[in-house]
Scaffold this motif. Structure first.
Motif, PDB file in Angstrom:
ATOM      1  N   GLU A 192       0.844  -1.205   0.000  1.00 32.29           N
ATOM      2  CA  GLU A 192       0.000   0.000   0.000  1.00 32.29           C
ATOM      3  C   GLU A 192       0.877   1.251   0.000  1.00 32.29           C
ATOM      4  OE1 GLU A 192      -3.749   1.949   2.459  1.00 32.29           O
ATOM      5  OE2 GLU A 192      -2.753   0.174   3.251  1.00 32.29           O
ATOM      6  N   GLN A 193       1.958   1.237   0.783  1.00 37.23           N
ATOM      7  CA  GLN A 193       2.880   2.377   0.799  1.00 37.23           C
ATOM      8  C   GLN A 193       3.555   2.547  -0.556  1.00 37.23           C
ATOM      9  OE1 GLN A 193       5.603   1.730   4.014  1.00 37.23           O
ATOM     10  NE2 GLN A 193       4.208   2.534   5.554  1.00 37.23           N
ATOM     11  N   MET A 194       3.904   1.441  -1.198  1.00 34.88           N
ATOM     12  CA  MET A 194       4.511   1.522  -2.527  1.00 34.88           C
ATOM     13  C   MET A 194       3.536   2.169  -3.503  1.00 34.88           C
ATOM     14  SD  MET A 194       6.325  -2.220  -2.601  1.00 34.88           S
ATOM     15  CE  MET A 194       6.936  -2.146  -4.271  1.00 34.88           C
ATOM     16  N   PHE A 195       2.268   1.754  -3.428  1.00 33.79           N
ATOM     17  CA  PHE A 195       1.253   2.334  -4.302  1.00 33.79           C
ATOM     18  C   PHE A 195       1.088   3.827  -4.027  1.00 33.79           C
ATOM     19  CE2 PHE A 195      -3.192   3.726  -4.495  1.00 33.79           C
ATOM     20  CZ  PHE A 195      -3.340   3.784  -5.875  1.00 33.79           C
ATOM     21  N   GLU A 196       0.964   4.191  -2.752  1.00 32.62           N
ATOM     22  CA  GLU A 196       0.778   5.605  -2.401  1.00 32.62           C
ATOM     23  C   GLU A 196       1.955   6.453  -2.862  1.00 32.62           C
ATOM     24  OE1 GLU A 196       0.081   5.517   1.803  1.00 32.62           O
ATOM     25  OE2 GLU A 196      -1.996   4.839   1.559  1.00 32.62           O
ATOM     26  N   HIS A 197       3.162   5.926  -2.700  1.00 30.53           N
ATOM     27  CA  HIS A 197       4.350   6.671  -3.120  1.00 30.53           C
ATOM     28  C   HIS A 197       4.370   6.844  -4.643  1.00 30.53           C
ATOM     29  CE1 HIS A 197       8.405   8.184  -3.195  1.00 30.53           C
ATOM     30  NE2 HIS A 197       8.719   7.252  -4.062  1.00 30.53           N
ATOM     31  N   ALA A 198       4.115   5.766  -5.362  1.00 28.16           N
ATOM     32  CA  ALA A 198       4.112   5.837  -6.828  1.00 28.16           C
ATOM     33  C   ALA A 198       2.994   6.755  -7.313  1.00 28.16           C
ATOM     34  CB  ALA A 198       3.975   4.445  -7.419  1.00 28.16           C
ATOM     35  N   HIS A 199       1.846   6.685  -6.664  1.00 29.98           N
ATOM     36  CA  HIS A 199       0.713   7.533  -7.039  1.00 29.98           C
ATOM     37  C   HIS A 199       1.042   9.009  -6.799  1.00 29.98           C
ATOM     38  CE1 HIS A 199      -3.398   8.553  -7.921  1.00 29.98           C
ATOM     39  NE2 HIS A 199      -3.527   9.165  -6.758  1.00 29.98           N
ATOM     40  N   ALA A 200       1.671   9.308  -5.673  1.00 33.29           N
ATOM     41  CA  ALA A 200       2.068  10.687  -5.372  1.00 33.29           C
ATOM     42  C   ALA A 200       3.092  11.187  -6.388  1.00 33.29           C
ATOM     43  CB  ALA A 200       2.622  10.786  -3.962  1.00 33.29           C
ATOM     44  N   CYS A 201       4.027  10.323  -6.768  1.00 33.51           N
ATOM     45  CA  CYS A 201       5.032  10.715  -7.766  1.00 33.51           C
ATOM     46  C   CYS A 201       4.386  10.949  -9.124  1.00 33.51           C
ATOM     47  CB  CYS A 201       6.125   9.651  -7.869  1.00 33.51           C
ATOM     48  SG  CYS A 201       7.215   9.623  -6.444  1.00 33.51           S
ATOM     49  N   GLU A 202       3.425  10.112  -9.456  1.00 32.46           N
ATOM     50  CA  GLU A 202       2.716  10.267 -10.729  1.00 32.46           C
ATOM     51  C   GLU A 202       1.960  11.596 -10.748  1.00 32.46           C
ATOM     52  OE1 GLU A 202       0.114   7.303 -13.364  1.00 32.46           O
ATOM     53  OE2 GLU A 202      -0.896   7.941 -11.522  1.00 32.46           O
ATOM     54  N   ALA A 203       1.335  11.941  -9.625  1.00 30.24           N
ATOM     55  CA  ALA A 203       0.576  13.187  -9.543  1.00 30.24           C
ATOM     56  C   ALA A 203       1.489  14.407  -9.685  1.00 30.24           C
ATOM     57  CB  ALA A 203      -0.180  13.254  -8.220  1.00 30.24           C
ATOM     58  N   ARG A 204       2.737  14.263  -9.223  1.00 31.01           N
ATOM     59  CA  ARG A 204       3.694  15.370  -9.337  1.00 31.01           C
ATOM     60  C   ARG A 204       4.428  15.375 -10.670  1.00 31.01           C
ATOM     61  NH1 ARG A 204       6.261  13.609  -4.284  1.00 31.01           N
ATOM     62  NH2 ARG A 204       4.592  13.840  -2.809  1.00 31.01           N
ATOM     63  N   GLY A 205       4.160  14.380 -11.500  1.00 32.10           N
ATOM     64  CA  GLY A 205       4.801  14.333 -12.815  1.00 32.10           C
ATOM     65  C   GLY A 205       6.169  13.701 -12.822  1.00 32.10           C
ATOM     66  N   ILE A 206       6.524  12.930 -11.800  1.00 33.07           N
ATOM     67  CA  ILE A 206       7.829  12.270 -11.789  1.00 33.07           C
ATOM     68  C   ILE A 206       7.683  10.770 -12.012  1.00 33.07           C
ATOM     69  CG2 ILE A 206       9.818  13.305 -10.653  1.00 33.07           C
ATOM     70  CD1 ILE A 206       8.527  13.190  -8.065  1.00 33.07           C
ATOM     71  N   ASP A 207       6.602  10.352 -12.653  1.00 36.84           N
ATOM     72  CA  ASP A 207       6.363   8.919 -12.814  1.00 36.84           C
ATOM     73  C   ASP A 207       7.386   8.245 -13.705  1.00 36.84           C
ATOM     74  OD1 ASP A 207       3.794   8.852 -15.370  1.00 36.84           O
ATOM     75  OD2 ASP A 207       5.344  10.315 -14.978  1.00 36.84           O
ATOM     76  N   ASP A 208       8.007   8.962 -14.640  1.00 37.13           N
ATOM     77  CA  ASP A 208       8.987   8.322 -15.514  1.00 37.13           C
ATOM     78  C   ASP A 208      10.189   7.823 -14.734  1.00 37.13           C
ATOM     79  OD1 ASP A 208       7.409   8.797 -17.685  1.00 37.13           O
ATOM     80  OD2 ASP A 208       8.450  10.660 -18.256  1.00 37.13           O
ATOM     81  N   SER A 209      10.549   8.521 -13.672  1.00 40.33           N
ATOM     82  CA  SER A 209      11.736   8.123 -12.911  1.00 40.33           C
ATOM     83  C   SER A 209      11.426   7.157 -11.783  1.00 40.33           C
ATOM     84  CB  SER A 209      12.411   9.373 -12.344  1.00 40.33           C
ATOM     85  OG  SER A 209      11.532  10.022 -11.460  1.00 40.33           O
ATOM     86  N   ILE A 210      10.145   6.914 -11.496  1.00 40.61           N
ATOM     87  CA  ILE A 210       9.802   6.111 -10.336  1.00 40.61           C
ATOM     88  C   ILE A 210       9.479   4.654 -10.690  1.00 40.61           C
ATOM     89  CG2 ILE A 210       7.353   6.704 -10.260  1.00 40.61           C
ATOM     90  CD1 ILE A 210       9.549   6.479  -7.226  1.00 40.61           C
ATOM     91  N   LEU A 211       8.904   4.372 -11.842  1.00 40.06           N
ATOM     92  CA  LEU A 211       8.502   3.008 -12.181  1.00 40.06           C
ATOM     93  C   LEU A 211       9.252   2.525 -13.411  1.00 40.06           C
ATOM     94  CD1 LEU A 211       4.667   3.346 -11.668  1.00 40.06           C
ATOM     95  CD2 LEU A 211       6.275   2.214 -10.164  1.00 40.06           C
ATOM     96  N   PRO A 212       9.620   1.272 -13.469  1.00 36.90           N
ATOM     97  CA  PRO A 212       9.602   0.305 -12.377  1.00 36.90           C
ATOM     98  C   PRO A 212      10.636   0.655 -11.323  1.00 36.90           C
ATOM     99  CG  PRO A 212      10.648  -0.668 -14.283  1.00 36.90           C
ATOM    100  CD  PRO A 212      10.158   0.698 -14.696  1.00 36.90           C
ATOM    101  N   LEU A 213      10.329   0.288 -10.094  1.00 37.80           N
ATOM    102  CA  LEU A 213      11.183   0.653  -8.976  1.00 37.80           C
ATOM    103  C   LEU A 213      12.564   0.019  -9.089  1.00 37.80           C
ATOM    104  CD1 LEU A 213       8.468   0.359  -6.217  1.00 37.80           C
ATOM    105  CD2 LEU A 213       9.441   2.452  -7.127  1.00 37.80           C
ATOM    106  N   ALA A 214      12.602  -1.252  -9.482  1.00 38.81           N
ATOM    107  CA  ALA A 214      13.891  -1.943  -9.622  1.00 38.81           C
ATOM    108  C   ALA A 214      14.191  -2.139 -11.095  1.00 38.81           C
ATOM    109  CB  ALA A 214      13.875  -3.280  -8.888  1.00 38.81           C
ATOM    110  N   ALA A 215      14.446  -1.058 -11.767  1.00 40.01           N
ATOM    111  CA  ALA A 215      14.713  -1.135 -13.212  1.00 40.01           C
ATOM    112  C   ALA A 215      16.025  -1.809 -13.502  1.00 40.01           C
ATOM    113  CB  ALA A 215      14.725   0.278 -13.783  1.00 40.01           C
TER     114      ALA A 215
END
Length: 163
Positions: free
Chosen positions: A140-163
Protein backbone atom coordinates in the motif's frame (compact mmCIF):
# COMPACT_ATOMS: atom_id res chain seq x y z
CA UNK A 1 -0.30 -58.62 17.48
CA UNK A 2 0.83 -56.32 14.65
CA UNK A 3 2.60 -53.14 15.57
CA UNK A 4 2.37 -50.01 13.49
CA UNK A 5 5.70 -48.30 13.53
CA UNK A 6 6.31 -45.08 11.72
CA UNK A 7 9.89 -44.13 11.15
CA UNK A 8 10.70 -40.55 10.41
CA UNK A 9 14.11 -39.45 9.48
CA UNK A 10 15.32 -36.73 11.85
CA UNK A 11 17.15 -35.20 8.92
CA UNK A 12 13.94 -34.73 6.94
CA UNK A 13 12.14 -33.08 9.83
CA UNK A 14 15.14 -30.91 10.59
CA UNK A 15 15.54 -29.91 6.92
CA UNK A 16 11.85 -29.00 6.77
CA UNK A 17 12.09 -26.91 9.91
CA UNK A 18 15.20 -25.15 8.59
CA UNK A 19 13.48 -24.39 5.28
CA UNK A 20 10.44 -22.98 7.10
CA UNK A 21 12.66 -20.90 9.40
CA UNK A 22 14.68 -19.70 6.41
CA UNK A 23 11.53 -18.56 4.62
CA UNK A 24 10.19 -16.81 7.71
CA UNK A 25 13.51 -15.08 8.48
CA UNK A 26 14.06 -14.24 4.82
CA UNK A 27 10.61 -12.70 4.59
CA UNK A 28 11.32 -10.57 7.66
CA UNK A 29 14.48 -9.38 5.93
CA UNK A 30 12.51 -8.70 2.74
CA UNK A 31 10.05 -6.46 4.58
CA UNK A 32 12.93 -4.62 6.22
CA UNK A 33 14.47 -4.05 2.79
CA UNK A 34 11.15 -2.76 1.40
CA UNK A 35 10.82 -0.27 4.25
CA UNK A 36 14.43 0.81 3.77
CA UNK A 37 13.89 1.25 0.02
CA UNK A 38 10.77 3.34 0.62
CA UNK A 39 12.75 5.48 3.05
CA UNK A 40 15.57 5.92 0.52
CA UNK A 41 13.02 6.80 -2.15
CA UNK A 42 11.44 9.47 0.07
CA UNK A 43 14.82 10.89 1.02
CA UNK A 44 15.92 11.08 -2.61
CA UNK A 45 12.65 12.75 -3.57
CA UNK A 46 12.97 15.31 -0.78
CA UNK A 47 16.47 16.03 -2.04
CA UNK A 48 14.83 17.03 -5.32
CA UNK A 49 16.60 14.40 -7.43
CA UNK A 50 19.28 17.05 -7.90
CA UNK A 51 22.54 16.20 -9.64
CA UNK A 52 24.31 17.13 -6.41
CA UNK A 53 22.44 14.25 -4.76
CA UNK A 54 23.05 11.68 -7.50
CA UNK A 55 24.24 9.20 -4.87
CA UNK A 56 20.82 9.33 -3.17
CA UNK A 57 19.14 8.33 -6.42
CA UNK A 58 21.64 5.51 -6.87
CA UNK A 59 21.03 4.40 -3.27
CA UNK A 60 17.28 4.27 -3.87
CA UNK A 61 17.76 2.26 -7.07
CA UNK A 62 20.14 -0.12 -5.32
CA UNK A 63 17.70 -0.56 -2.43
CA UNK A 64 14.89 -1.59 -4.83
CA UNK A 65 17.21 -3.98 -6.65
CA UNK A 66 18.05 -5.62 -3.32
CA UNK A 67 14.32 -5.97 -2.61
CA UNK A 68 13.83 -7.66 -5.99
CA UNK A 69 16.77 -10.02 -5.40
CA UNK A 70 15.58 -10.96 -1.91
CA UNK A 71 12.02 -11.58 -3.15
CA UNK A 72 13.34 -13.67 -6.04
CA UNK A 73 15.38 -15.77 -3.62
CA UNK A 74 12.32 -16.43 -1.44
CA UNK A 75 10.17 -17.34 -4.42
CA UNK A 76 12.59 -20.15 -5.26
CA UNK A 77 12.13 -21.81 -1.85
CA UNK A 78 9.67 -24.70 -2.02
CA UNK A 79 6.83 -24.20 0.47
CA UNK A 80 6.49 -26.99 3.02
CA UNK A 81 3.45 -25.64 4.85
CA UNK A 82 0.55 -23.28 4.35
CA UNK A 83 2.54 -20.64 6.27
CA UNK A 84 5.39 -21.01 3.78
CA UNK A 85 2.95 -20.80 0.89
CA UNK A 86 1.43 -17.54 2.13
CA UNK A 87 4.85 -15.94 2.68
CA UNK A 88 6.07 -17.16 -0.70
CA UNK A 89 2.99 -15.71 -2.44
CA UNK A 90 3.43 -12.39 -0.68
CA UNK A 91 7.11 -12.32 -1.70
CA UNK A 92 6.01 -12.94 -5.28
CA UNK A 93 3.57 -10.04 -5.10
CA UNK A 94 6.27 -7.75 -3.72
CA UNK A 95 8.55 -8.81 -6.58
CA UNK A 96 5.81 -8.02 -9.09
CA UNK A 97 5.15 -4.63 -7.48
CA UNK A 98 8.81 -3.68 -7.60
CA UNK A 99 8.93 -4.42 -11.32
CA UNK A 100 5.48 -2.97 -12.12
CA UNK A 101 5.44 -0.45 -14.94
CA UNK A 102 2.28 1.42 -13.91
CA UNK A 103 0.67 2.69 -10.75
CA UNK A 104 -2.48 0.77 -11.67
CA UNK A 105 -0.50 -2.46 -11.70
CA UNK A 106 0.74 -1.78 -8.16
CA UNK A 107 -2.86 -1.12 -7.11
CA UNK A 108 -3.94 -4.48 -8.58
CA UNK A 109 -1.04 -6.24 -6.83
CA UNK A 110 -2.03 -4.63 -3.53
CA UNK A 111 -5.60 -5.89 -4.02
CA UNK A 112 -4.28 -9.39 -4.72
CA UNK A 113 -2.15 -9.25 -1.54
CA UNK A 114 -5.21 -8.28 0.47
CA UNK A 115 -7.12 -11.17 -1.08
CA UNK A 116 -4.31 -13.65 -0.32
CA UNK A 117 -4.09 -12.49 3.28
CA UNK A 118 -7.83 -12.66 3.84
CA UNK A 119 -8.10 -16.13 2.28
CA UNK A 120 -5.27 -17.53 4.40
CA UNK A 121 -6.24 -20.05 7.02
CA UNK A 122 -6.94 -18.61 10.45
CA UNK A 123 -5.04 -21.61 11.85
CA UNK A 124 -1.73 -20.14 10.68
CA UNK A 125 0.53 -18.76 13.40
CA UNK A 126 -0.13 -15.17 14.43
CA UNK A 127 3.41 -14.20 13.43
CA UNK A 128 2.74 -15.31 9.84
CA UNK A 129 -0.52 -13.35 9.74
CA UNK A 130 1.34 -10.31 11.07
CA UNK A 131 4.00 -10.61 8.36
CA UNK A 132 1.33 -10.93 5.66
CA UNK A 133 -0.40 -7.84 7.05
CA UNK A 134 2.91 -5.92 7.06
CA UNK A 135 3.60 -7.01 3.47
CA UNK A 136 0.19 -5.73 2.45
CA UNK A 137 0.90 -2.44 4.24
CA UNK A 138 4.25 -2.16 2.40
CA UNK A 139 2.50 -2.70 -0.92
CA UNK A 140 0.00 0.00 0.00
CA UNK A 141 2.88 2.38 0.80
CA UNK A 142 4.51 1.52 -2.53
CA UNK A 143 1.25 2.33 -4.30
CA UNK A 144 0.78 5.61 -2.40
CA UNK A 145 4.35 6.67 -3.12
CA UNK A 146 4.11 5.84 -6.83
CA UNK A 147 0.71 7.53 -7.04
CA UNK A 148 2.07 10.69 -5.37
CA UNK A 149 5.03 10.71 -7.77
CA UNK A 150 2.72 10.27 -10.73
CA UNK A 151 0.58 13.19 -9.54
CA UNK A 152 3.69 15.37 -9.34
CA UNK A 153 4.80 14.33 -12.82
CA UNK A 154 7.83 12.27 -11.79
CA UNK A 155 6.36 8.92 -12.81
CA UNK A 156 8.99 8.32 -15.51
CA UNK A 157 11.74 8.12 -12.91
CA UNK A 158 9.80 6.11 -10.34
CA UNK A 159 8.50 3.01 -12.18
CA UNK A 160 9.60 0.31 -12.38
CA UNK A 161 11.18 0.65 -8.98
CA UNK A 162 13.89 -1.94 -9.62
CA UNK A 163 14.71 -1.13 -13.21
Amino acid sequence: MPKNINITSPFTAKAGAQSEKYLFDGFCELLTRVLFALEEEEWAQEAGWDIAFRTSVADADAAWKLVALQADELIRVSPLSSSDLLLRRMAGLIKRAVSAATVGAICDIHAKAMECRLQASQALPAAVHDLAFEAEACLEQMFEHAHACEARGIDDSILPLAA
